[in-house]
Design a protein around this motif. Structure first.
Motif, mmCIF file in Angstrom:
data_model
loop_
_atom_site.group_PDB
_atom_site.id
_atom_site.type_symbol
_atom_site.label_atom_id
_atom_site.label_comp_id
_atom_site.label_asym_id
_atom_site.label_seq_id
_atom_site.Cartn_x
_atom_site.Cartn_y
_atom_site.Cartn_z
ATOM 1 N N MET A 146 0.852 -1.198 0.000
ATOM 2 C CA MET A 146 0.000 0.000 0.000
ATOM 3 C C MET A 146 0.878 1.234 0.000
ATOM 4 N N TYR A 147 0.235 2.386 -0.351
ATOM 5 C CA TYR A 147 0.814 3.700 -0.087
ATOM 6 C C TYR A 147 0.429 4.056 1.345
ATOM 7 N N TYR A 148 1.407 4.138 2.206
ATOM 8 C CA TYR A 148 1.114 4.288 3.624
ATOM 9 C C TYR A 148 0.374 5.598 3.880
ATOM 10 N N GLY A 149 -0.790 5.491 4.526
ATOM 11 C CA GLY A 149 -1.591 6.652 4.884
ATOM 12 C C GLY A 149 -2.409 7.232 3.757
ATOM 13 N N LEU A 150 -2.438 6.582 2.580
ATOM 14 C CA LEU A 150 -3.180 7.094 1.425
ATOM 15 C C LEU A 150 -4.059 5.973 0.874
ATOM 16 N N PRO A 151 -5.207 5.709 1.494
ATOM 17 C CA PRO A 151 -6.035 4.577 1.057
ATOM 18 C C PRO A 151 -6.640 4.764 -0.329
ATOM 19 N N GLY A 152 -6.923 6.014 -0.729
ATOM 20 C CA GLY A 152 -7.501 6.223 -2.047
ATOM 21 C C GLY A 152 -6.552 5.825 -3.164
ATOM 22 N N LEU A 153 -5.310 6.284 -3.091
ATOM 23 C CA LEU A 153 -4.322 5.902 -4.089
ATOM 24 C C LEU A 153 -3.989 4.414 -4.022
ATOM 25 N N THR A 154 -4.061 3.855 -2.836
ATOM 26 C CA THR A 154 -3.729 2.439 -2.682
ATOM 27 C C THR A 154 -4.684 1.558 -3.478
ATOM 28 N N LYS A 155 -5.965 1.861 -3.459
ATOM 29 C CA LYS A 155 -6.946 1.018 -4.140
ATOM 30 C C LYS A 155 -6.723 1.017 -5.650
ATOM 31 N N ASN A 156 -6.339 2.146 -6.215
ATOM 32 C CA ASN A 156 -6.150 2.230 -7.660
ATOM 33 C C ASN A 156 -4.846 1.596 -8.132
ATOM 34 N N THR A 157 -3.922 1.330 -7.231
ATOM 35 C CA THR A 157 -2.616 0.812 -7.631
ATOM 36 C C THR A 157 -2.383 -0.608 -7.148
ATOM 37 N N PHE A 158 -2.771 -0.926 -5.920
ATOM 38 C CA PHE A 158 -2.436 -2.216 -5.320
ATOM 39 C C PHE A 158 -3.609 -3.198 -5.315
ATOM 40 N N GLU A 159 -4.758 -2.790 -5.814
ATOM 41 C CA GLU A 159 -5.928 -3.675 -5.807
ATOM 42 C C GLU A 159 -6.584 -3.679 -7.186
ATOM 43 N N VAL A 160 -5.820 -4.032 -8.207
ATOM 44 C CA VAL A 160 -6.291 -4.015 -9.592
ATOM 45 C C VAL A 160 -6.764 -5.418 -9.959
ATOM 46 N N ILE A 161 -7.978 -5.509 -10.487
ATOM 47 C CA ILE A 161 -8.547 -6.774 -10.962
ATOM 48 C C ILE A 161 -8.661 -6.691 -12.485
ATOM 49 N N PRO A 162 -7.872 -7.423 -13.257
ATOM 50 C CA PRO A 162 -7.957 -7.353 -14.723
ATOM 51 C C PRO A 162 -9.298 -7.880 -15.223
ATOM 52 N N VAL A 163 -9.740 -7.321 -16.346
ATOM 53 C CA VAL A 163 -10.985 -7.745 -16.986
ATOM 54 C C VAL A 163 -10.688 -8.105 -18.435
ATOM 55 N N ASN A 164 -11.571 -8.904 -19.025
ATOM 56 C CA ASN A 164 -11.417 -9.290 -20.425
ATOM 57 C C ASN A 164 -12.080 -8.261 -21.330
ATOM 58 N N ALA A 165 -12.205 -8.594 -22.611
ATOM 59 C CA ALA A 165 -12.774 -7.646 -23.572
ATOM 60 C C ALA A 165 -14.227 -7.320 -23.277
ATOM 61 N N ASN A 166 -14.938 -8.213 -22.609
ATOM 62 C CA ASN A 166 -16.338 -7.989 -22.259
ATOM 63 C C ASN A 166 -16.518 -7.277 -20.928
ATOM 64 N N GLY A 167 -15.416 -6.918 -20.256
ATOM 65 C CA GLY A 167 -15.492 -6.245 -18.977
ATOM 66 C C GLY A 167 -15.702 -7.171 -17.801
ATOM 67 N N VAL A 168 -15.545 -8.478 -17.995
ATOM 68 C CA VAL A 168 -15.738 -9.451 -16.919
ATOM 69 C C VAL A 168 -14.397 -9.716 -16.242
#
Length: 968
Positions: free
Chosen positions: A773-795
């Motif tokens: 995580m980015y320590y003390g920055l939960p908003g930035l942490t979610k966009n960088t350390f919690e990425v779930i890839p999706v396919n062409a259909n968005g699944v």
């Protein structure tokens, strides 16, 4: 030339070496052209063969200047190995050398070919006009007559070789004979008469005239031109002034004042201000005695002007100051969706055509039976069983060993510091630090021993170390973001308690006290700082289990063995220098020899000598270190790479690192360096090590390289370059994915959709050995350390979170990873992606040895009219002339337009050592951009080219435009 009639290949080796050294000194501006010719003639005098006289062409014929090694403007010789050999034999210099981290002989030849093509085909766009500052005062006999072709190489070259007289201005072909008859008369009248020939150059001619001509001792005869102007202007009052100036000589006063402010409207009065230059009867010839002086120096509106200001420009300024109708801008609506010219999609734009990429899995992480449960446990083991084994050797400023820290001393001092932090900072029965608190580590790059003790002392005390770089003064770059980093980490900024970690200030614990070493868990172990693109500094938290797993993965990938010797040239407080030289080294009981940055500047070969003396098995370097060692190498005896099995290039993810690796191998292969030991890698503070090339088997073929089209890369697709070799990028692989990791390539903008096999995207990693995580920055942490890839259909393809690495690349044959740039260096210009490093490499390929100081160039983008525009800022050498600077800027403009198909908004040159620097001497890009936006860069030369890049001009409303026209 002095070498006419001399076969250079038949000269003795000592003479050829001296000539090569002389050529290099001229190309880097360390010697003047006159001194170069004198020394070269002296060297070749014993070998000159008298040759029959050669008939020279007439002086009025324009002869193109052929590039040569002595001119300093052409590309290096085609034999690149011979060129690098000459450079390697030259002693290292601290100043003025080009940054060869971006050097590529192939790219240099491509840039020169593009410039030659531009020279043959005249540019359709108008060339920029340079304006001289009003604060510059120089004699008129040192100025060059303004010419629309002043940016050409031929004209500037001829001007540099002339010393005593002003250059001959070019005239109309039909007037050539008359001009030759009067070529001996070089006076300001010729410049003034030339300004009458065309209105397009009148303003630039007037802006470059000077007041500094010395006053003649006696009256000079009136100069009468032998030819007529190309056209006759209308007989207006302004034309009378121009004709009068064309046949007169104006002698300035002894102390010339700065040029007047032409925008200031002064009512006509009989008394003139001191800022208006007014010639007297004694110094002006060709004026009637009955003519009024005031009428001569005034326009038709009665506004006093200087003789160097065009009448049309003055009238335009007067009109702008007194508008008689509503401004045109009021008839436009500031609605970007309606007025901005939206470019139509090009049907020939390349698009990805491959199938969807499949996640790439690294080799399984091996199971080691005696692997310690925590990094502190490994230190405790070596401190107890291998106490006399060397852990760290630090070098002084001369490159000699200063002290050696053993594993026994490292363990005992770390324990003393841990006890002091927990029990001796507050008053009795009061504990200031508790497990989990953050502690900032403030240590210079020249003291690795104290940093090692502080880092492991914090781990033993179960507090979280936060290594930081503290600026030395308030003017240093990045100081404003230091408080943000410490504040987000809750260190206690600005009120802090300082602890000196010297052993004499530490308290020795009792025999019954031992530090608590728990099994590695998900709690943060340390925080590593990272500077983002906008200049903000954040802290990346690495958990204890991630730190331990990362050490295990590096040990398996690099095949580290107990008791090896490692030479570390990198910063030991972050990234590869910390992961390999401090953490993994202690895990495997490796002897680390730390070479600080200050030692590298004083003795660039120090790390090479340490490899030879200690028979090191591993070396951690950057392309900068390879280049410096190459420059300082002069066939020293204490140079041997036979013991080296792995040369880790930390910035191997830079696409231009391949040239430095090849050049270094070419120079030191005769000293035992094997091609298979060069191991580039890719890493980032968030994902830690992404990929690394494993040590190869001796004699095995090296992996193939990718030759990609820059045009395809700008559209985000992979295309092998087969047509235009000038716009090709050669990329080397960075090896395979780390053990135990899973890697995907997703699109860098929008949802994290999986890319296709022929598409460029951002590398994301799932691994236990990564940041949390980015320590003390939960908003930035979610966009960088919690990425779930999706396919062409968005699944979503699964529920496993990935970490963004910030690296742009693709997966090649054999699951090899190729990196073509970083997200931070990505410039989105009109829907196309351009890498800042690519633009820097192109600018350096224009051979800026006489213009750019130490190759210090910054490239970034600014928002101008709803789109990003490219800005290049470079430091100018102190001895660089204005003509050379503008010539280099014009050629950079042409080269980038030809190779990258993008226009520059601004190209500025600032004085040397004025750009903000990082702690290790690099350019602080975000602060440079901020200074540019604030207008506080203070450039000494600037070239604004909005016409080459601003193509989405507003569309006017026809009804409103008609209404505006009725006011005319």
């Amino acid at each position: 030339m002095a070498d006419r009639g001399v076969d250079l290949s038949a000269l003795p080796k000592e003479v050829r070496d001296q000539l090569a050294e002389l050529d290099l000194e001229l190309s880097e501006g360390d010697i003047t052209q006159k001194g170069y010719e004198k020394k070269r003639t002296k060297l070749l005098a014993p070998f000159i063969i008298q040759a029959p006289p050669v008939e020279h062409p007439p002086k009025n014929d324009v002869q193109p200047v052929a590039p040569s090694s002595s001119s300093g403007h052409g590309p290096p010789p085609s034999n690149s190995s011979r060129y690098r050999e000459r450079r390697s034999k030259r002693s290292h210099r601290n100043g003025g050398t080009r940054d060869d981290r971006y050097r590529s002989d192939i790219h240099t030849e491509a840039v020169q070919a593009a410039l030659a093509k531009h020279k043959e085909e005249k540019m359709a766009l108008p060339m920029p006009t340079k304006r001289r500052s009003t604060y510059v005062q120089s004699p008129i006999n040192t100025r060059t007559p303004p010419d629309s072709s002043s940016g050409s190489e031929d004209d500037s070259s001829s001007r540099r070789h002339s010393t005593g007289a002003a250059p001959m201005p070019q005239v109309h072909p039909g007037l050539q004979s008359n001009f030759q008859a009067n070529s001996s008369v070089q006076s300001p009248e010729a410049w003034i008469n030339r300004s009458v020939q065309g209105s397009s150059t009148s303003s630039s001619a007037s802006s470059t005239m000077s007041h500094g001509e010395p006053k003649p001792a006696q009256a000079q005869p009136q100069y009468k031109p032998q030819y007529q102007p190309l056209y006759q202007p209308n007989e207006t009052s302004a034309a009378h002034v121009t004709n009068m100036l064309a046949h007169s000589r104006i002698a300035p006063p002894e102390n010339s004042a700065p040029p007047p402010d032409v925008t200031a409207v002064v009512p006509p009065t009989t008394t003139r201000g001191p800022r208006v230059d007014r010639p007297s009867i004694a110094t002006v010839r060709g004026m009637s005695r009955n003519q009024s002086r005031s009428s001569m120096m005034e326009t038709a509106d009665g506004v006093p002007v200087n003789s160097r200001v065009s009448t049309k420009i003055q009238q335009l300024l007067n009109t702008l100051k007194r508008p008689k109708r509503p401004p045109l801008s009021e008839f436009f609506t500031d609605d970007s969706e309606e007025i901005v010219e939206v470019p139509q999609p090009d049907p020939n734009t390349p698009k990805p055509e491959g199938r969807q990429i499949i996640p790439v899995k690294g080799e399984p992480l091996g199971v080691v039976s005696n692997w310690p449960p925590a990094l502190q446990a490994a230190l405790a083991r070596w401190g107890a069983t291998q106490g006399k084994s060397p852990a760290l050797t630090a070098l002084d400023i001369t490159g000699k060993p200063m002290y050696t820290l053993t594993y026994g001393k490292l363990w005992s001092r770390s324990v003393k510091l841990a006890y002091t932090l927990l029990h001796k900072l507050g008053t009795k029965n009061e504990q200031i630090l508790k497990p989990g608190d953050r502690v900032a580590l403030v240590y210079p790059n020249s003291d690795p021993g104290m940093f090692w003790v502080a880092f492991y002392g914090c781990l033993l005390a179960e507090v979280i170390p936060v290594p930081i770089e503290v600026p030395l003064s308030r003017k240093d770059a990045g100081i404003s973001q230091l408080g943000f980093l410490l504040g987000s980490c809750s260190v206690g900024w600005p009120r802090m308690k300082w602890v000196v970690t010297d052993s004499k200030y530490l308290t020795k614990p009792g025999k019954d006290w031992q530090p608590h070493i728990p099994t590695a868990n998900t709690d943060p172990a340390y925080i590593e700082y990272k500077a983002s693109k906008d200049g903000t500094v954040v802290g990346v938290a690495v958990s204890k289990v991630a730190m331990l797993t990362h050490c295990q993965a590096l040990t398996q990938a690099c095949n580290y063995c107990e008791g090896e010797t490692m030479v570390n040239v990198l910063d030991f407080k972050k990234e590869m220098g910390l992961w390999h030289g401090v953490l993994t080294a202690v895990m495997n009981r490796i002897h680390t020899i730390s070479v600080p940055y200050a030692v590298m500047k004083a003795c660039p070969l120090s790390w090479v000598q340490r490899v030879h003396i200690h028979r090191a098995r591993v070396a951690l370097v950057k392309c900068r270190d390879l280049h410096w060692a190459m420059m300082a190498h002069r066939e020293q005896r204490d140079t041997s790479f036979t013991s080296l099995r792995m040369l880790i290039v930390a910035d191997g993810a830079n696409p231009w690192s391949v040239s430095s690796c090849d050049a270094f191998l070419n120079v030191f292969q005769s000293h035992g360096l094997k091609p298979e030991v060069i191991c580039p890698c890719a890493a980032s503070p968030e994902a830690l090590t992404v990929a690394i090339r494993r040590p190869g088997v001796p004699g095995a073929p090296l992996p193939a390289r990718a030759i990609l089209s820059m045009t395809g890369l700008s559209h985000g697709v992979i295309r092998v370059n087969t047509e235009d070799k000038n716009s090709a990028l050669t990329v080397q692989d960075v090896g395979h994915v780390m053990p135990g990791a899973l890697m995907c390539i997703v699109r860098p903008d929008g949802p994290p959709q999986l890319c296709k096999t022929d598409e460029i995207g951002e590398i994301i990693i799932n691994s236990r050995a990564g940041g949390t995580m980015y320590y003390g920055l939960p908003g930035l942490t979610k966009n960088t350390f919690e990425v779930i890839p999706v396919n062409a259909n968005g699944v979503p393809i699964g529920e496993i979170p990935f970490v963004r690495s910030g690296l742009l690349g693709f997966v090649g044959p054999g699951s090899l990873i190729f990196v073509v740039g970083k997200i931070e260096g990505l410039l989105m210009i009109s829907g196309r992606r351009h890498n800042a490093d690519d633009l820097v490499a192109t600018a350096l390929a224009v051979e800026p040895v006489k213009t750019v100081y130490r190759g210090r160039i910054a490239v970034f983008s600014v928002t101008v009219f709803y789109d990003e525009r490219v800005v290049i800022v470079a430091e100018q050498r102190p001895d660089a002339s204005e003509e050379d600077s503008f010539q280099w800027m014009s050629r950079v403009l042409q080269a980038i337009d030809s190779i990258h198909q993008v226009g520059l908004y601004c190209l500025a040159l600032v004085p040397a050592n004025t750009l903000p620097k990082t702690p290790l001497g690099g350019i602080h890009i975000s602060d440079t951009k901020q200074y540019f936006l604030e207008g506080s860069l203070h450039p000494c030369n600037i070239l604004m080219c909005p016409h080459t890049c601003v193509t989405n001009l507003p569309k006017p409303d026809r009804n409103s435009l008609l209404e505006w026209a009725l006011h005319l």
